[in-house]
Design an enzyme around this catalytic site. Structure first.
Site, PDB file in Angstrom:
ATOM      1  N   HIS A 322      -3.196 -34.212 133.649  1.00 63.63           N
ATOM      2  CA  HIS A 322      -2.209 -34.792 134.569  1.00 63.63           C
ATOM      3  C   HIS A 322      -2.151 -36.314 134.621  1.00 63.63           C
ATOM      4  CE1 HIS A 322       0.854 -34.264 137.455  1.00 63.63           C
ATOM      5  NE2 HIS A 322       0.408 -33.150 137.984  1.00 63.63           N
ATOM      6  N   TYR A 436       1.072 -31.146 151.583  1.00 68.34           N
ATOM      7  CA  TYR A 436       1.546 -32.063 150.545  1.00 68.34           C
ATOM      8  C   TYR A 436       2.569 -31.311 149.695  1.00 68.34           C
ATOM      9  CZ  TYR A 436       0.904 -35.168 146.398  1.00 68.34           C
ATOM     10  OH  TYR A 436       1.062 -36.042 145.336  1.00 68.34           O
ATOM     11  N   SER A 438       4.902 -32.273 146.272  1.00 75.91           N
ATOM     12  CA  SER A 438       5.176 -33.384 145.365  1.00 75.91           C
ATOM     13  C   SER A 438       6.665 -33.473 145.063  1.00 75.91           C
ATOM     14  CB  SER A 438       4.367 -33.240 144.080  1.00 75.91           C
ATOM     15  OG  SER A 438       4.700 -32.030 143.459  1.00 75.91           O
ATOM     16  N   THR A 449       5.342 -39.943 141.299  1.00 76.67           N
ATOM     17  CA  THR A 449       5.718 -38.960 142.317  1.00 76.67           C
ATOM     18  C   THR A 449       5.607 -39.613 143.683  1.00 76.67           C
ATOM     19  OG1 THR A 449       3.430 -38.211 142.483  1.00 76.67           O
ATOM     20  CG2 THR A 449       4.889 -36.952 141.023  1.00 76.67           C
TER      21      THR A 449
END
EC number: 2.3.1.21
Length: 608
Positions: A322, A436, A438, A449
């Site tokens: 990532h 959360y 994204s 993001t």
């Protein structure tokens, strides 16, 4: 360019996100700290950030801090950072054979890479009004407008060109473990592919000296050779090392290099990508998620920008690292590879592999291991097995409605999915927690993001009405509460996509303070700040014709990792959890919440 939000907007948005998580006394304390920060050190840091941003017009204010955040993290990438997206099966069943699909997808991946590098890949554009902008006429006109102005022409018709600066890291790239901070490495000159099967590493060139792709029948022949190789699995599979703590792995890698493995590691690191061929079929969606999210540890190289994984029954998926990029770049690649490999496959079930000498073309990598390395691999395997053992994955499909019905009722499908998660958590654990979601900011140069904070005073009020006070509310009142949630969530989503969230801004100010050697401001030492950033519900959504399901691990030990998709007439949820949470029960509560929400929207009275 990605805007730096106004400090006062950020503080307001931050306090709005804190409100549902705190009692009155806690909130007062947090509010005081926030306003003191806004008037004092926060203002100074903000002005420095804006000045720094103005000096660096070639990038965005989040780029440096965000790369650092990923690359300095010392936790293993597997389960903590790497995510997966699995492909839909090929619509033609006979093409889902492992050899055929591996060949077709590899050829399509190379075609994508060549198109991208030649500068012919169509720009990624977000169309808010596709009837006007996603047309051949518009594309023809915009082609002749100089690039300094073309983005403006696109804005005029509500089309937003997305940043594609991450794409070059898709290929020939890997994350190298280094002490304290990893490095990203890319070697665009490398012409070979890395193939993993049964924990063994194979490489062969897929591009010839003139830069042309090998014939599909030759690639097929080499894959066939690898699939029929009867070599036993290595006693000490190297793949496990890429699942280790980053500092531990950095020291072991140094040992590997000093022990005569430099050439072999260079082949691994510079390979176009890693193709993992698994020797078993997929049983169900839960098994699929485990396979694509982590697999067995021996047949993956988690540091590669991505592993294309294909199982015995031709089920395919991508596990991606990532730090180099976000879901948008990987999804574009997956969409194109799926479309190309299913609409114009390079080979068919009738195709014969070329008669070439694969034993000469394919090189099996041999690693020289001393006792310290063997011990390191054994330890990595034990750690990996224990981590995977503690992870549960649960999947549900809600089939009583989806996007069509929700749009008909004028509520946002994403807002309803998020509301159901809030309601489910309240039903199961009787609390509202940091959540959360994204949101891509790729509409901006070097955007990454931003966070949408789905837990709000609106979702809390609505969830409590459904879960705790059902008898006190009429169906009409409940409908109003859902509409309120939908409106507010829509606003948060729009703000986040336009770079007007608060999370990245506060993150950058904190990063700036620390990089200047300042004492950490009191604002950041508030327990409420820590709690808001301990995301118990971490969520992400995607919808694509190419993707069957996606998922990731929880981001905290007492958290849930929720991948979900809202289709026309159904919704799917994929939840990962550790023993501190019961993901199966959470999904049952989610299903119940969705039933209630849909019934209320249809005007039905619901029982508790």
């Amino acid at each position: 360019r990605l805007p730096v939000p106004k400090l006062e907007d950020t503080i307001t948005r931050y306090l709005n996100a804190q409100k549902p998580l705190l009692n009155d006394d806690q909130f007062r304390k947090t509010e005081e700290l926030a306003h003191a920060f806004e008037k004092g050190i926060g203002r100074e840091l903000h002005e420095q950030l804006v000045a720094q941003d103005n000096r660096n017009k070639h990038t965005s204010y989040i780029t440096g801090p965000w790369f650092d955040m990923y690359l300095k993290a010392r936790e293993p990438v597997v389960l903590n950072f790497n995510a997966f997206m699995s492909f839909n099966p090929d619509p033609k069943p006979e093409y889902n054979d492992q050899l055929i699909r591996a060949t077709n997808m590899t050829v399509s991946a190379i075609r994508f890479m060549k198109t991208f590098r030649a500068g012919y890949l169509e720009p990624e554009v977000f169309h808010l009004n596709p009837e006007k902008s996603d047309t051949e006429i518009f594309k023809k006109i915009i082609r002749f407008v100089p690039s300094s102005l073309s983005w403006f022409g696109a804005y005029m018709v509500n089309a937003y060109p997305l940043d594609m600066s991450q794409y070059f890291r898709l290929f020939n790239s890997t994350r190298l473990p280094k002490l304290n901070k990893d490095e990203l490495y890319t070697d665009e000159k490398a012409k070979h592919l890395l193939v993993l099967r049964n924990g063994n590493f194979y490489v062969f060139d897929v591009i010839d000296r003139d830069g042309n792709m090998l014939k599909p029948s030759e690639i097929q022949a080499h894959f066939k050779y690898i699939l029929s190789d009867s070599s036993p699995a290595p006693a000490f599979p190297l793949g496990y090392l890429s699942s280790e703590n980053r500092d531990t792995w950095a020291l072991l890698r140094k040992n590997l290099l000093e022990n005569g493995n430099e050439e072999a590691l260079q082949k691994v690191d510079s390979a176009m990508f890693c193709l993992s061929l698994d020797d078993f079929p997929v049983k169900d969606f839960v098994h699929l998620s485990h396979t694509m999210l982590h697999g067995d540890g021996a047949n993956r190289w988690y540091d590669k920008s991505f592993n294309l994984i294909i199982t015995k029954d031709g089920t395919a998926g991508i596990n991606f690292e990532h730090s180099w990029g976000d879901g948008v770049a990987v999804l574009r690649f997956q969409n194109e590879v799926f479309k190309d490999s299913t609409k114009t496959p390079a080979i068919s079930p009738q195709s014969q592999p070329a008669s070439v000498d694969s034993s000469r073309a394919v090189q099996k990598l041999d690693f020289k291991l001393n006792d310290a390395l063997k011990a390191g691999i054994t330890k990595a395997k034990q750690r990996f097995d224990a981590a995977v053992e503690s992870l549960s994955v649960n999947v549900i499909k809600f089939q009583e409605g989806g996007k069509e019905l929700l749009k008909q009722k004028k509520v946002s499908p994403d807002a309803v999915a998020q509301l159901a998660l809030q309601m489910a958590f309240l039903r199961q654990y009787d609390q509202t927690v940091a959540t959360y979601e994204s949101c891509s900011t790729a509409a901006f140069k070097h955007g990454r993001t931003e966070t949408i904070r789905p837990a709000s005073v609106h979702t809390k009020k609505c969830s409590e009405a459904f879960v705790k006070e059902l008898s006190k509310h009429s169906t009409e009142e409940l409908q109003k509460l859902i509409v309120e949630c939908s409106k507010y969530h829509g606003r948060l989503t729009k703000e986040a996509a336009m770079g007007q969230g608060f999370d990245r801004h506060l993150f950058s100010l904190r990063y700036l303070a620390l990089s200047k050697g300042l004492a950490l401001p009191d604002f950041y030492q508030d327990q409420a700040y820590a709690r808001l950033n301990h995301n118990i519900l971490s969520t992400s959504t995607l919808v694509s014709p190419a993707v069957q399901l996606g998922g990731f691990g929880p981001v905290v030990s007492d958290g849930l990792g929720v991948g979900y998709q809202v289709q026309d007439d159904w919704m799917g949820f994929n939840v990962s959890s550790y023993p501190a949470r019961n993901g199966e029960e959470f999904l049952q509560c989610t299903h119940k919440s969705l039933e209630d929400i849909f019934n209320v929207l249809k005007g039905k009275k619901i029982g508790s």
